[in-house]
Motif scaffolding. Structure first.
Motif, short mmCIF file in Angstrom:
data_model
loop_
_atom_site.label_atom_id
_atom_site.label_comp_id
_atom_site.label_asym_id
_atom_site.label_seq_id
_atom_site.Cartn_x
_atom_site.Cartn_y
_atom_site.Cartn_z
N SER A 11 0.85 -1.19 0.00
CA SER A 11 0.00 0.00 0.00
C SER A 11 0.88 1.24 0.00
O SER A 11 2.07 1.18 0.30
N HIS A 12 0.27 2.36 -0.37
CA HIS A 12 0.97 3.64 -0.40
C HIS A 12 0.37 4.50 0.70
O HIS A 12 -0.85 4.67 0.78
N LEU A 13 1.23 5.03 1.58
CA LEU A 13 0.78 5.71 2.78
C LEU A 13 1.25 7.15 2.83
O LEU A 13 2.44 7.42 2.71
N ALA A 213 -0.72 -4.48 -10.58
CA ALA A 213 -1.61 -4.28 -9.44
C ALA A 213 -2.62 -3.17 -9.73
O ALA A 213 -2.27 -2.13 -10.28
N ALA A 214 -3.85 -3.42 -9.34
CA ALA A 214 -4.90 -2.41 -9.47
C ALA A 214 -4.98 -1.60 -8.18
O ALA A 214 -5.12 -2.16 -7.09
N ALA A 215 -4.85 -0.28 -8.29
CA ALA A 215 -4.93 0.59 -7.12
C ALA A 215 -6.38 0.82 -6.73
O ALA A 215 -7.27 0.85 -7.58
N SER A 216 -6.61 0.97 -5.43
CA SER A 216 -7.95 1.30 -4.97
C SER A 216 -8.35 2.66 -5.53
O SER A 216 -7.50 3.55 -5.73
N THR A 217 -9.61 2.83 -5.80
CA THR A 217 -10.10 4.07 -6.41
C THR A 217 -10.73 4.97 -5.36
O THR A 217 -10.99 4.56 -4.23
N GLY A 218 -10.98 6.21 -5.74
CA GLY A 218 -11.61 7.16 -4.83
C GLY A 218 -10.62 7.74 -3.84
O GLY A 218 -9.40 7.66 -4.00
N GLU A 219 -11.14 8.33 -2.78
CA GLU A 219 -10.30 8.93 -1.74
C GLU A 219 -9.50 7.86 -1.01
O GLU A 219 -9.96 6.74 -0.82
N ARG A 220 -8.29 8.22 -0.63
CA ARG A 220 -7.52 7.30 0.20
C ARG A 220 -8.27 7.06 1.51
O ARG A 220 -8.84 7.98 2.09
N ARG A 221 -8.25 5.82 1.98
CA ARG A 221 -8.97 5.51 3.21
C ARG A 221 -8.15 5.90 4.43
O ARG A 221 -6.93 6.06 4.35
N LEU A 228 -4.39 5.87 3.18
CA LEU A 228 -3.87 4.73 2.45
C LEU A 228 -4.46 4.60 1.05
O LEU A 228 -5.65 4.79 0.85
N ARG A 229 -3.60 4.23 0.12
CA ARG A 229 -4.01 3.75 -1.19
C ARG A 229 -3.55 2.30 -1.26
O ARG A 229 -2.35 2.02 -1.23
N THR A 230 -4.49 1.38 -1.29
CA THR A 230 -4.13 -0.04 -1.32
C THR A 230 -4.08 -0.55 -2.76
O THR A 230 -4.59 0.09 -3.68
N TYR A 231 -3.46 -1.71 -2.93
CA TYR A 231 -3.31 -2.32 -4.25
C TYR A 231 -3.75 -3.78 -4.18
O TYR A 231 -3.45 -4.48 -3.21
N ASP A 232 -4.45 -4.21 -5.21
CA ASP A 232 -4.85 -5.60 -5.30
C ASP A 232 -3.70 -6.39 -5.92
O ASP A 232 -3.45 -6.30 -7.12
N VAL A 233 -3.00 -7.14 -5.09
CA VAL A 233 -1.82 -7.86 -5.57
C VAL A 233 -2.06 -9.37 -5.58
O VAL A 233 -1.12 -10.16 -5.57
#
Length: 244
Positions: A11-13, A213-221, A228-233
């Protein structure tokens, strides 16, 4: 078919930049009971405040820093300016299943209902405020543990470890299955491939693929340490990958 290397999650923090009750900017202090976490610092400056069996420590974080901490390490990400990190977590799926306990005061950690209420982010419109409140509560408990560590008193840390274990014990029943299906399965697959190559069989090379990897969309949670921006790995089956 393999997932992200080592059965980890990524994830990207963006570490929280607002100040907690003690005037320090950063995240909610917490520990993981089973998983190891790593920070790969992308930009900015800060530090990792930590408490473990050797006491209290402050580790500088600057662009290019790589720091990791093992289960039981209480850690707090401190943002001194623009701190952004890539986070790698071992045992993908297990942290999301509750492998973390924040350092709320002892009376909160000892009460499952009180802990759940303090940790909850609530409805979307409440999340910013509740994330700040739970961070401040975790910092209050962290200060008690830090001061004890600095004084050479290991008892509060040991008590917190025991309380954290009791808090998650019921849900931990599902954790061995997550580890077996994730990092253990990947290690077993790597072992099988290594044995195949040693025996002269390289047939698996024909099924090699690139995965993105697909990044989560919308606002970072709102996470414990920041936005956080999470990724489907998770791995994509070969038939799906080849149809793209």
């Amino acid at each position: 078919m393999m997932s992200f290397p080592g059965g980890t999650s990524v994830s990207h923090l963006d570490v929280y930049s607002d100040a907690a009750g003690d005037g320090i900017c950063g995240g909610s202090p917490h520990l993981h009971l089973v998983s190891t976490e790593a920070y790969l610092v992308v930009s900015g400056e800060g530090e990792l405040q930590s408490i473990d069996g050797e006491g209290y420590r402050e580790t500088p974080l600057t662009a290019g820093s790589v720091v990791w901490f093992t289960p039981g390490t209480i850690h707090r990400a401190v943002n001194n300016g623009g701190l952004r990190v890539v986070v790698l977590m071992s045992n993908a799926g297990l942290p999301e299943a509750g492998d973390a306990v924040m350092t709320f005061p002892a009376e909160v950690v000892a009460d499952a209902a009180a802990y759940a209420e303090a940790a909850s982010l609530g409805a979307p419109q409440e999340q910013a405020g509740r994330a700040a409140r739970r961070r401040d509560l975790a910092v209050a408990g962290f200060e008690v543990l830090r001061d004890a560590a600095l004084a050479g008193d290991p008892a509060p840390l040991a008590a917190f470890h025991a309380a954290a274990g009791a808090l998650v014990r019921e849900r931990a029943a599902a954790w061995p299955g997550l580890v077996a299906a994730g990092p253990l399965a990947q290690a077993q697959e790597s072992l099988a491939l290594a044995s195949a190559v040693a025996a002269g069989d390289v047939g698996h090379l024909a099924t090699a693929r690139v995965h993105e990897a697909a990044a989560s969309t919308g606002e970072r949670r709102f996470g414990m340490c920041g936005r956080l921006r999470t990724y489907d790995v998770t791995a994509v089956p070969t038939d799906q990958e080849s149809s793209r």
